[in-house]
Scaffold this active site. Structure first.
Site, PDB file in Angstrom:
ATOM      1  N   ASN A  10       1.252 -10.806  -1.550  1.00 45.93           N
ATOM      2  CA  ASN A  10       1.859 -12.144  -1.074  1.00 45.93           C
ATOM      3  C   ASN A  10       3.229 -11.698  -0.500  1.00 45.93           C
ATOM      4  O   ASN A  10       4.086 -11.354  -1.310  1.00 45.93           O
ATOM      5  CB  ASN A  10       1.683 -13.000  -2.317  1.00 45.93           C
ATOM      6  CG  ASN A  10       2.494 -14.446  -1.827  1.00 45.93           C
ATOM      7  OD1 ASN A  10       2.899 -14.664  -1.076  1.00 45.93           O
ATOM      8  ND2 ASN A  10       2.827 -15.118  -3.040  1.00 45.93           N
ATOM      9  N   LYS A  12       5.264 -13.729   0.629  1.00 50.77           N
ATOM     10  CA  LYS A  12       6.102 -14.753   0.503  1.00 50.77           C
ATOM     11  C   LYS A  12       7.012 -14.981   1.607  1.00 50.77           C
ATOM     12  O   LYS A  12       6.687 -14.871   2.976  1.00 50.77           O
ATOM     13  CB  LYS A  12       6.983 -14.427  -0.703  1.00 50.77           C
ATOM     14  CG  LYS A  12       6.163 -14.441  -1.755  1.00 50.77           C
ATOM     15  CD  LYS A  12       6.892 -14.372  -3.361  1.00 50.77           C
ATOM     16  CE  LYS A  12       5.809 -14.042  -4.440  1.00 50.77           C
ATOM     17  NZ  LYS A  12       6.413 -14.172  -5.777  1.00 50.77           N
ATOM     18  N   HIS A  94       0.356 -21.557  -5.434  1.00 49.32           N
ATOM     19  CA  HIS A  94       0.980 -20.554  -5.990  1.00 49.32           C
ATOM     20  C   HIS A  94       2.416 -21.438  -6.985  1.00 49.32           C
ATOM     21  O   HIS A  94       2.797 -22.421  -6.710  1.00 49.32           O
ATOM     22  CB  HIS A  94       1.796 -19.717  -4.947  1.00 49.32           C
ATOM     23  CG  HIS A  94       2.617 -18.574  -5.216  1.00 49.32           C
ATOM     24  ND1 HIS A  94       3.605 -18.739  -5.931  1.00 49.32           N
ATOM     25  CD2 HIS A  94       2.038 -17.364  -5.577  1.00 49.32           C
ATOM     26  CE1 HIS A  94       4.188 -17.450  -6.332  1.00 49.32           C
ATOM     27  NE2 HIS A  94       3.397 -16.528  -6.139  1.00 49.32           N
ATOM     28  N   GLU A  96       5.057 -20.951  -7.114  1.00 52.24           N
ATOM     29  CA  GLU A  96       6.491 -21.239  -6.430  1.00 52.24           C
ATOM     30  C   GLU A  96       6.263 -22.627  -5.421  1.00 52.24           C
ATOM     31  O   GLU A  96       7.159 -23.672  -5.481  1.00 52.24           O
ATOM     32  CB  GLU A  96       6.984 -20.065  -5.283  1.00 52.24           C
ATOM     33  CG  GLU A  96       7.592 -19.073  -6.182  1.00 52.24           C
ATOM     34  CD  GLU A  96       7.303 -17.568  -5.680  1.00 52.24           C
ATOM     35  OE1 GLU A  96       7.471 -16.719  -6.268  1.00 52.24           O
ATOM     36  OE2 GLU A  96       6.706 -17.798  -4.311  1.00 52.24           O
ATOM     37  N   GLU A 164      -1.404 -15.988 -12.825  1.00 49.90           N
ATOM     38  CA  GLU A 164       0.077 -15.475 -12.591  1.00 49.90           C
ATOM     39  C   GLU A 164       0.921 -16.086 -13.391  1.00 49.90           C
ATOM     40  O   GLU A 164       1.382 -17.334 -13.070  1.00 49.90           O
ATOM     41  CB  GLU A 164       0.599 -15.584 -11.140  1.00 49.90           C
ATOM     42  CG  GLU A 164      -0.424 -15.152 -10.170  1.00 49.90           C
ATOM     43  CD  GLU A 164       0.251 -15.052  -8.690  1.00 49.90           C
ATOM     44  OE1 GLU A 164       0.643 -15.969  -8.106  1.00 49.90           O
ATOM     45  OE2 GLU A 164       0.483 -13.909  -8.090  1.00 49.90           O
ATOM     46  N   GLY A 170       8.128 -11.920 -10.163  1.00 55.60           N
ATOM     47  CA  GLY A 170       9.495 -11.457  -9.739  1.00 55.60           C
ATOM     48  C   GLY A 170      10.661 -11.090 -10.695  1.00 55.60           C
ATOM     49  O   GLY A 170      11.886 -10.847 -10.400  1.00 55.60           O
ATOM     50  N   SER A 210       4.592  -8.949 -11.129  1.00 53.11           N
ATOM     51  CA  SER A 210       5.282  -7.784 -11.341  1.00 53.11           C
ATOM     52  C   SER A 210       4.290  -6.743 -11.520  1.00 53.11           C
ATOM     53  O   SER A 210       4.525  -5.613 -12.171  1.00 53.11           O
ATOM     54  CB  SER A 210       6.247  -7.845 -12.634  1.00 53.11           C
ATOM     55  OG  SER A 210       7.179  -8.591 -12.360  1.00 53.11           O
TER      56      SER A 210
HETATM   57  O1  LIG Z   1       4.141 -14.146  -6.934  1.00 50.37           O
HETATM   58  C1  LIG Z   1       3.246 -13.338  -7.011  1.00 50.37           C
HETATM   59  C2  LIG Z   1       3.832 -12.075  -7.901  1.00 50.37           C
HETATM   60  O2  LIG Z   1       4.965 -11.582  -7.361  1.00 50.37           O
HETATM   61  P1  LIG Z   1       5.672 -10.216  -7.845  1.00 50.37           P
HETATM   62  O3  LIG Z   1       4.551  -9.325  -7.886  1.00 50.37           O
HETATM   63  O4  LIG Z   1       6.833  -9.959  -7.111  1.00 50.37           O
HETATM   64  O5  LIG Z   1       5.999 -10.527  -9.326  1.00 50.37           O
HETATM   65  N1  LIG Z   1       2.005 -13.031  -6.217  1.00 50.37           N
HETATM   66  O6  LIG Z   1       1.765 -14.161  -5.632  1.00 50.37           O
END
Ligand SMILES: O=C(COP(=O)(O)O)NO
Length: 247
Positions: A10, A12, A94, A96, A164, A170, A210
């Site tokens: 991803n 992002k 997601h 976010e 997740e 992150g 992560s």
């Molecule tokens: O959002 C994430 C994970 O992000 P990280 O690997 O940077 O924690 N995947 O969709």
């Protein structure tokens, strides 16, 4: 069981054409385990650029899509448009999108239903916040999020469920293999009871939060972890080691 391992990236809202060229270069160099499905989520503006360059053993995914084919929805893209440029995958729900852009369980479920109906395959994301985990609400939250999707769809063939935990995204605070396995197993039990034993057994449930080359092997050894959805580490060559974690 026999679920094919699945590793998603991803990107992002990161990168540019030069950066994508660099990612494509290490994806092309590989080597990529042929027994792994690899799908990388790319910013919408670069989807066609990435698609034209990605090697055949890597699929490019959109990171979001709306719930209808077209209309007065400024700034949005639709599953029909994603399919129109020859892509098959979209990441939906997601954390976010949920936290920053206010996407509800219901909207994520409607988007998932529409994307599947439009012929796409969906990485559907769920996960609890730190506050929810500390309040002992992890199962309630992920069951609620999954139930919203289950209320809208009947065919899970083209779905990959990504657990997740928001507190691991992150932050460098990866869920332990035991923590992740526990939630994945509970989700599989929930699916067996509320959807069907067949879906429970065949659905790939992948972990995100992560994931790195340093922890992917141990996480990947857990019976109900069928792969990963990788953010930051998918932008770097170490992503190849994560893809090959089961080797
Ligand atoms: O959002 C994430 C994970 O992000 P990280 O690997 O940077 O924690 N995947 O969709």
């Amino acid at each position: 069981m026999g679920r094919k391992f699945f590793v998603g990236g991803n990107w992002k809202m990161n990168g540019n054409k030069a950066g994508i060229d660099g990612i494509i270069a290490f994806l092309k160099a590989g080597p990529i385990d042929p027994n792994v499905d690899v799908v990388v989520g790319c910013p919408a503006i670069y989807l066609d650029y990435a698609r034209q360059q990605c090697p055949d053993n890597v699929q490019v995914a959109a990171q979001n899509a709306y719930k209808v084919p077209s209309g007065a929805f400024t700034g949005e893209i639709s599953p029909a448009m994603i399919a129109d440029i020859g892509l098959q995958w979209v990441i939906l729900g997601h954390s976010e999108r949920r936290a920053i852009f206010g996407e509800s369980d219901e909207l994520v479920a409607e988007k998932t239903k529409h994307a599947l109906d439009a012929g796409l395959k969906v990485i559907a994301c769920i996960g609890e916040t730190l506050a929810e985990r500390e309040a002992g609400q992890t199962e309630a939250v992920v069951f609620r999020q999954t139930a919203a999707i289950a209320a809208k769809i009947t065919d899970w063939t083209n779905v990959v469920l990504a657990y997740e935990p928001v507190w691991a995204i992150g932050t460098g605070k990866t869920a332990s293999p035991q923590q992740a396995q526990e939630v994945h197993a509970k989700l599989r039990e929930w699916l067996k009871e509320k959807v069907s034993p067949e879906v429970s057994d065949s659905l790939r449930i992948i972990y995100g939060g992560s994931v790195t080359a340093g922890n992917a092997k141990e996480l990947g050894q857990e019976g109900d972890i069928d792969g990963f959805l990788v953010g930051g580490a998918s932008l770097k060559p170490d992503f190849i080691q994560i893809i090959n974690a089961k080797q």
